[in-house]
Write an enzyme that holds these catalytic residues in place. Structure first.
Site, short mmCIF file in Angstrom:
data_model
loop_
_atom_site.label_atom_id
_atom_site.label_comp_id
_atom_site.label_asym_id
_atom_site.label_seq_id
_atom_site.Cartn_x
_atom_site.Cartn_y
_atom_site.Cartn_z
CB VAL A 10 41.12 48.03 37.49
CG1 VAL A 10 41.22 48.44 38.96
CG2 VAL A 10 42.18 48.77 36.68
CB CYS A 11 36.75 44.76 37.79
SG CYS A 11 36.02 46.41 37.63
CB THR A 12 40.17 40.83 36.51
OG1 THR A 12 39.06 40.77 35.62
CG2 THR A 12 40.78 39.44 36.66
CG LEU A 30 35.87 41.13 42.20
CD1 LEU A 30 35.11 40.69 43.43
CD2 LEU A 30 36.03 42.61 42.21
#
Length: 160
Positions: free
Chosen positions: A53-55, A58
């Protein structure tokens, strides 16, 4: 634990180490919120480099960077990983915004977004040119994030 700041609150100063990918070079330095006065700042707190999810989050902000910058905004990604991890993450995904290291989670604590197990809750804060909180999105679980278009729409509501 402190609560998250309220819209309209003046945010406290912080300085964090970080870096930004520019072509093939990763420029390291310190990033100070106070030094950004006069322009809006998007603070995107995320739990970890190279996680699914962070990838997605960002990469979304990096892909939409021109849209956010057209409102005069600076965009920072902030997590607890060190600057070396941020450099690897930025290089592997060609992320174009600065990634800052809040290794001791002091800044996350001041925003009231630390969380057991994941370290911090996925959160986005938009700070206006005067250093006041304009908008925030704080998740309980962290599986979702506001897309760049939502951030751009919020930035568009700032006074000129």
């Amino acid at each position: 634990m402190p609560s998250t700041p309220k819209v309209g609150d003046v945010l406290g100063e912080f300085r964090l180490p970080g870096g930004q990918l520019d072509g093939e070079t990763f420029h390291r330095g310190d990033y100070s919120l106070h030094e950004q006065r006069g322009k809006p700042v998007v603070l995107a707190f995320y739990p970890g480099d190279d996680t699914p999810v962070c990838t997605a989050q960002l990469c979304s902000y990096s892909d939409g960077l021109e849209q956010l910058q057209s409102a005069g905004a600076v965009v920072w990604g902030i997590s607890a990983q060190d600057v070396d991890s941020h450099e690897r993450f930025a290089r592997s995904r060609q992320l174009r915004m600065p990634l800052l290291s809040d290794a001791d989670r002091e800044v996350a604590r001041s925003f009231g977004i630390t969380a057991p197990l994941i370290g911090l809750r996925r959160s986005v804060f938009i700070v206006d040119a005067a250093g006041r909180l304009h908008w925030k999105h704080v998740t309980a679980v962290g599986a979702t994030f506001p897309p760049a278009a939502t951030l751009a729409a919020q930035l568009a509501t700032l006074p000129a």
